[in-house]
Write an enzyme that holds these catalytic residues in place. Structure first.
Site, PDB file in Angstrom:
ATOM      1  N   ASP A 298     -20.491  14.864   4.064  1.00 48.84           N
ATOM      2  CA  ASP A 298     -20.516  16.011   3.180  1.00 48.84           C
ATOM      3  C   ASP A 298     -21.117  15.529   1.852  1.00 48.84           C
ATOM      4  O   ASP A 298     -21.476  14.352   1.686  1.00 48.84           O
ATOM      5  CB  ASP A 298     -19.115  16.633   3.035  1.00 48.84           C
ATOM      6  CG  ASP A 298     -19.184  18.092   2.562  1.00 48.84           C
ATOM      7  OD1 ASP A 298     -20.243  18.514   2.054  1.00 48.84           O
ATOM      8  OD2 ASP A 298     -18.177  18.814   2.685  1.00 48.84           O
TER       9      ASP A 298
HETATM   10  C1  BGC Z   1     -19.271  21.724   1.484  1.00 47.87           C
HETATM   11  C2  BGC Z   1     -19.834  21.847   2.872  1.00 47.87           C
HETATM   12  C3  BGC Z   1     -21.266  22.321   2.820  1.00 47.87           C
HETATM   13  C4  BGC Z   1     -22.069  21.420   1.920  1.00 47.87           C
HETATM   14  C5  BGC Z   1     -23.528  21.814   1.834  1.00 47.87           C
HETATM   15  C6  BGC Z   1     -20.191  20.986   0.535  1.00 47.87           C
HETATM   16  O1  BGC Z   1     -19.748  21.069  -0.773  1.00 47.87           O
HETATM   17  O2  BGC Z   1     -18.022  21.071   1.541  1.00 47.87           O
HETATM   18  O3  BGC Z   1     -19.032  22.712   3.637  1.00 47.87           O
HETATM   19  O4  BGC Z   1     -21.809  22.349   4.109  1.00 47.87           O
HETATM   20  O5  BGC Z   1     -21.513  21.459   0.623  1.00 47.87           O
HETATM   21  O6  BGC Z   1     -23.704  22.995   1.167  1.00 47.87           O
END
Ligand code: BGC
Length: 746
Positions: free
Chosen positions: A298
């Site tokens: 992430d």
């Molecule tokens: C979130 C994810 C997301 C990623 C990309 C992160 O802050 O936890 O769920 O896919 O950002 O946008």
């Protein structure tokens, strides 16, 4: 003749090449790559890195020099996200085309895979169709809806030229404080694993080369939703037995369903950041679950092993730790630090080449599977799938089935169309409070980006009852001061028959949605109390991403409708239910708590049920305001004739369960029939009940149907002390509606 043989040979070679699997093609390509090219493939950057003005860009203007630096000089494997808001299909097509053009300038011409969050519809494409959030989908108990919604999401994402969807969220919603609760399928494991796996198949089952499919991404592995204090990305303490019972099954099922990728939990479990946890990433995910796809981090989560979690003394150590634990791709995402550090780490033998080759092979396999090597560009056939009118019908169907009627005192609902209505409360004229997070922007809280034909509850109520019958004390937008004017509300109530009070939460996502308390905002409580003091019947419409306490305003309310964040057609669905054009059938996917000190979930242990005090509270440990599975209808259903094919279930045999359900009311309605079991005695304290199956049926007034379920020992299993999933012989109770039966497993 010679020429003919040569042609035949060429054809044979071509066929062999064709016959190669995507994995074989990927493995062959890895052999040709330099270390730099490999590390590039493992790097994912955000659009800001290639945009003119970096983070300052809001319109997706690509800077050719920055693009070349990312794609050619660093050979990045993937790009993601938007800076500020979604773009049109055309804009996306232009962006993806530029990126893939640039990829053609690399030595091996490896295409880039673009990834976006399409959590309840294609979040970042303007005018895409937004469906109910997962929590609301769970309330529908209709497995066909998440399937159909995922197919549309895939089509609209692919129409945008994007082939990787960071969805679905498979985190189990057992901590209602958590700001990502609305993204979960609620507190139950069975609903989560069934709906999650169904959505994954829908994203992928056409075959990823088909322009109607996208790669899914199970997230966030593992236990992300279980933070101790409910704040996003804060520590989780969880024994492995709990992890395996409540949080792992969704991922196990999702792997079986064929999900191509997985994203890792940013948090730490028992002091070990999951991004550095070889046990979870490699031993459990790869070896035990057999996951073959790409493991992506992430946001910024590798460097945070150093900067936040403090388990890596240096940034390079953080990189080595994560890659050695099993990460394939780093969502870096704002620079090339990961690229530089991983190069160094490999050269210093801190990361073995075998791990790099393994990661790159998986990434390239995904790209082959997605057909990116055949045609990396947005496809005309895909583009024509955007924005079809039937998607709006589906969005309405899904929103309808999500609506959960929690109270209907003296049948105050449905309202007749000549009722004089006062529409009040902050969500009455808010679009954002109906859609929630991941709606054209990350936070979903900027109305500017929503489709022009999005409706508010005030509008849809006015459409039903006519302008002459509707008054309001509200203004546009959730935080508009007009919405909280108690004096105006009291005055306006004089001439109406009923007050529809639209309260709850405005949109939020991730940490901005952190809250100290689940209490409903005080100004909203004051507003409701004032409405209730007028003596007019008050109907609460709850536009909530998670349960907010309404314990002290519930008793005086005549009706309560839980809408969740149900997407584009929420307002239409609300008005249809309020005025009886739709018979509600949603059922709560979580236990609606009364207060902070009494958050007990439906699948509680026996001792959560017992209160060791000798007063009225004894035995009322599970005492929510509304139970899990609760939801009213404008008709009534009766259960009879619960039958089991046998009173004993042996070994791997199946047990058939049937029950007759009758619509005893005066109008047609849908209804979810739910099968629960209870293990009476077990080596690990058994739950009081567990949902094992559900089926949504539709019955005309007076009609009966026999509903049949088949269960086997796997549906009765639990995780034992040795962390094995087992079914122990013994007595079981089975419950459907108010009917019960018993059987023995042997
Ligand atoms: C979130 C994810 C997301 C990623 C990309 C992160 O802050 O936890 O769920 O896919 O950002 O946008």
């Amino acid at each position: 003749m010679k020429k003919f043989t040569a042609i035949l040979m060429l054809m044979a070679v071509y066929q062999i090449a064709r016959a190669q699997t995507d994995e074989q093609k990927a493995a062959a390509l890895v052999k040709k790559m330099t270390l730099e090219e490999k590390v590039g493939q493992m790097t994912q950057v955000t659009i800001a890195v290639i945009a003119q003005g970096g983070w300052g860009d809001t319109e997706g203007n690509i800077d050719p020099v920055a693009l070349k630096n990312a794609v050619v000089n660093h050979g990045v494997g993937s790009i993601l996200n938007v800076n500020a808001h979604g773009f049109t299909v055309d804009k996306w097509n232009e962006i993806i085309t530029k990126i893939q053009d640039e990829a053609k300038n690399t030595r091996l011409k490896i295409p880039v895979v673009y990834g976006l969050d399409g959590m309840h519809g294609q979040t970042y494409t303007l005018n895409s169709t937004l469906f109910p959030q997962n929590l609301a989908m769970a309330a529908t108990r209709n497995i066909n809806l998440p399937i159909a919604a995922a197919k549309v999401t895939a089509k609209e994402q692919r129409a945008s030229g994007v082939r990787w969807n960071f969805a679905p969220v498979l985190d189990c919603g057992r901590q209602p404080l958590w700001s990502r609760f609305p993204e979960t399928y609620g507190e139950d494991v069975y609903i989560g694993k069934t709906m999650g796996a169904a959505a994954i198949k829908a994203y992928e089952e056409d075959g990823l080369k088909n322009p109607t499919a996208v790669a899914s991404c199970m997230k966030h592995y593992l236990g992300y939703s279980n933070s101790r204090n409910g704040k996003d990305r804060t520590p989780i303490y969880m024994p492995e037995i709990e992890m395996r019972e409540y949080y792992l099954p969704q991922f196990r099922e999702a792997v079986k369903a064929g999900s191509s990728t997985i994203m890792i939990n940013s948090g730490e479990i028992n002091g070990v950041p999951v991004h550095a946890d070889k046990y979870l990433l490699t031993d459990v995910l790869r070896t035990e679950l057999g996951f073959q796809g790409v493991i992506v981090t992430d946001w910024e989560d590798i460097i945070r092993l150093h900067t936040r979690h403090n388990v890596a003394a240096t940034p390079r150590q953080a990189v080595a730790m994560a890659i050695n634990a099993g990460i394939d791709m780093s969502m870096v995402p704002s620079d090339f630090s990961f690229y530089d550090l991983l190069l160094e780490a490999v050269k210093l033998k801190e990361v073995p080449m075998s791990r790099i080759d393994d990661a790159v092979k998986r990434i390239l396999t995904l790209k082959f599977k997605l057909g990116l090597f055949d045609n990396p560009y947005p496809e005309a056939a895909a583009k024509s799938n955007f924005g079809k009118s039937e998607y709006q019908t589906l969005a309405l169907d899904a929103a309808h089935e999500a609506m959960t009627l929690l109270k209907n005192k003296n049948n105050v609902l449905p309202l007749s169309k000549n009722t004089k209505v006062l529409v009040a409360g902050p969500s009455a004229q808010s679009i954002t409070a109906l859609n929630g997070c991941w709606s054209y922007t990350w936070q979903g809280n900027n109305e500017q980006w929503y489709p022009a034909d999005s409706k508010t509850i005030l509008q849809t109520i006015t459409d039903k009852a006519g302008a002459a019958n509707v008054v309001t004390t509200t203004g546009k937008g959730f935080n508009n001061p007009l919405n909280y004017n108690v004096t105006a509300l009291k005055r306006a109530a004089d001439n109406v028959d009923v007050i529809v009070m639209c309260i709850g939460e405005d949109a939020y996502a991730e940490s901005p949605g952190n809250t100290r308390d689940l209490a409903l905002a005080e100004d909203q409580q004051e507003l409701v109390k004032a409405a209730e003091m007028t003596g007019k019947p008050v109907i609460l419409v709850l536009t909530e991403g998670r349960p907010r306490f309404i314990t002290n305003i519930e008793p005086a309310a005549s009706g309560i409708l839980m809408t969740y964040w149900s997407g584009k057609k929420t307002a239409e669905a609300v008005a249809d239910v309020l005025f009886g054009d739709y018979n509600p059938n949603g059922r709560l996917p979580f236990s609606y708590p009364k207060s902070m000190g009494e958050i007990v979930l439906y699948d509680r242990k026996p001792t959560e049920e017992v209160r060791e005090v000798f007063n009225d509270n004894a035995g009322k440990g599970y005492d929510p305001l509304f139970e899990f599975g609760y939801g009213l209808s404008y008709t009534s259903f009766e259960y009879s004739n619960l039958q089991l094919s046998s009173n004993t279930l042996s070994g791997d045999a199946k047990l058939t369960v049937s029950v007759t359900v009758k619509n005893t009311g005066s109008r047609a309605g849908k209804h979810s029939v739910e099968l629960y079991t209870r293990d009476m005695y077990a080596s690990i304290t058994p739950s009081m009940k567990r949902l094992r199956a559900f089926q949504k049926i539709e019955l005309d007034a007076g009609e009966s149907k026999v509903v049949t379920f088949t269960i086997d020992k796997n549906d009765l299993a639990f995780v034992n002390r040795q962390l094995k999933t087992v079914t122990e012989p013994g007595d079981f109770e089975l419950m459907i509606g108010d009917k019960k039966a018993t059987f023995i497993y042997q």
